[in-house]
Design an enzyme around this catalytic site. Structure first.
Site, short mmCIF file in Angstrom:
data_model
loop_
_atom_site.label_atom_id
_atom_site.label_comp_id
_atom_site.label_asym_id
_atom_site.label_seq_id
_atom_site.Cartn_x
_atom_site.Cartn_y
_atom_site.Cartn_z
CG ASN A 14 -1.52 0.71 1.28
OD1 ASN A 14 -1.38 2.33 0.81
ND2 ASN A 14 -2.99 0.87 1.79
CG HIS A 17 0.46 6.08 4.72
ND1 HIS A 17 0.08 7.31 4.82
CD2 HIS A 17 -0.18 5.03 5.03
CE1 HIS A 17 -1.11 6.88 5.67
NE2 HIS A 17 -0.78 5.75 5.67
CG HIS A 50 -7.94 4.50 1.02
ND1 HIS A 50 -8.41 4.25 2.67
CD2 HIS A 50 -9.31 4.96 0.50
CE1 HIS A 50 -10.09 4.39 2.93
NE2 HIS A 50 -10.27 4.88 1.39
NE ARG A 52 -9.17 8.84 4.54
CZ ARG A 52 -9.36 8.07 5.45
NH1 ARG A 52 -8.69 6.49 5.43
NH2 ARG A 52 -10.27 8.06 6.63
NE ARG A 56 -7.50 11.63 5.44
CZ ARG A 56 -8.55 10.76 6.45
NH1 ARG A 56 -7.46 10.44 7.52
NH2 ARG A 56 -9.13 11.46 7.17
CD GLU A 77 -7.78 0.21 1.21
OE1 GLU A 77 -7.80 0.80 1.90
OE2 GLU A 77 -6.37 -0.60 1.51
CB THR A 108 -9.66 1.49 6.96
OG1 THR A 108 -8.98 2.31 6.08
CG2 THR A 108 -10.53 1.10 7.00
CD GLU A 158 -6.98 -5.66 3.14
OE1 GLU A 158 -7.10 -6.09 1.78
OE2 GLU A 158 -6.75 -5.52 4.14
CG HIS A 201 -5.59 -1.72 9.49
ND1 HIS A 201 -4.92 -1.17 10.16
CD2 HIS A 201 -5.88 -0.39 8.43
CE1 HIS A 201 -5.61 0.48 10.49
NE2 HIS A 201 -5.54 0.45 9.01
N1 PXP Z 1 -6.02 -3.00 3.97
C1 PXP Z 1 -6.36 -2.06 4.10
C2 PXP Z 1 -7.93 -3.00 3.65
C3 PXP Z 1 -6.38 -0.84 4.82
O1 PXP Z 1 -7.74 -0.22 4.87
C4 PXP Z 1 -5.38 -0.37 5.06
C5 PXP Z 1 -5.31 0.86 5.36
O2 PXP Z 1 -5.03 1.95 4.50
C6 PXP Z 1 -3.60 -2.01 4.26
C7 PXP Z 1 -4.68 -2.69 4.54
C8 PXP Z 1 -2.57 -1.24 5.74
O3 PXP Z 1 -2.66 -0.83 6.49
P1 PXP Z 1 -1.66 -0.34 7.40
O4 PXP Z 1 -0.73 0.91 6.39
O5 PXP Z 1 -1.88 -0.18 8.31
O6 PXP Z 1 -0.11 -1.35 6.62
#
Ligand code: PXP
Length: 259
Positions: A14, A17, A50, A52, A56, A77, A108, A158, A201
């Protein structure tokens, strides 16, 4: 670059960030698409982003560029809104993971209420599926939510690992083990219902192995930790380290099962 693995546990990276850092200054740097290409080169099985509602981090243009520039599957996402549905149908990512979204949350925070939200989710899941997009629902490890996912016709769930990771951060090993067992049971129950099961997550080097050791789980989606660790050692190195931990845990779990 993708080394042959003895199991089929996929790693989705992901890259949200990277965009968070970019947006802190408003310019083009650092570019999340460049991070996605780096992750792809280092052996990621997929990229997650994602979009959003408040934009952001990831932008609409990032999604368009990811669709154009990466060769591995894009997991889009999205919140269950008409706006996001329209973007998904226009961009046609490999998969769409429907997540709950609240403007005031930092990330999330919990799973989607697939059971309580059936009527709102049903047409969205149907339209995405009809367009050939693999639908995933980000849910808590809970049988009621698994049943709801089946009823909605989602191909994938998931499982939210946030509470499990929180327990580790709080040093509460009893809760950590309880959450791990809850995720393992839900993963098996998901497979028994014909669902493909992913998890994610908050996962880190410290927390990934007990989850990677659950054979019913086919994919882990990891972002924040990898991007943060990438600041110190490079995203590609961080990713390879994560992958090695995942593979070791899965391999030894499989060996235990077959012995
Ligand atoms: N899976 C989903 C569905 C998420 O919403 C997120 C966070 O955006 C992640 C995985 C990844 O989480 P993290 O950034 O905490 O590793």
């Amino acid at each position: 670059m993708n080394k042959q693995r003895s199991n089929d546990l996929r790693l989705g990276v992901n890259i949200d960030h990277v965009a968070t850092v970019r947006n802190a200054r408003g310019g083009p740097h650092p570019d999340p698409v460049r991070a996605a290409l780096m992750a792809q080169k280092a052996g990621a099985d997929g990229i997650t982003a994602h979009l959003r509602e408040d934009r952001r981090h990831i932008s609409d243009l990032d999604i368009e560029r990811l669709r154009r520039d990466i060769d591995i599957p894009l997991n889009f996402e999205m919140a269950a809104t008409e706006e996001m549905l329209g973007i998904a149908l226009a961009q046609k990512p490999h998969a769409a993971c429907i997540v709950p979204e609240k403007r005031e949350e930092r990330t999330t925070e919990g799973g989607l209420d697939a059971a309580g939200g059936h009527n709102q989710l049903s047409p969205i899941v149907r339209q995405l599926s009809d367009a050939g997009i693999r639908v995933s629902l980000f849910i808590e490890a809970d049988e009621r939510q698994l049943d709801a996912a089946v009823l909605l016709g989602a191909a994938v769930v998931e499982l939210h690992t946030g509470t499990y990771c929180e327990a580790w951060l709080n040093g509460d090993m009893e809760a950590f083990e309880r959450e791990r067992a809850r995720i393992a049971a839900a993963a098996e129950a998901g497979v028994a219902r014909g669902l493909e099961v992913h998890a994610g997550h908050g996962l880190t080097y410290d927390t990934v192995q007990p989850i990677a050791a659950i054979p019913a789980i086919k994919e882990l989606n990891i972002g924040h930790f990898l991007i943060g660790e990438g600041i110190f050692i490079g995203l590609d190195v961080a990713m390879r380290e994560m992958r090695q931990l995942m593979d070791e845990a899965r391999q030894s779990a499989m060996e235990k099962i077959s012995s």
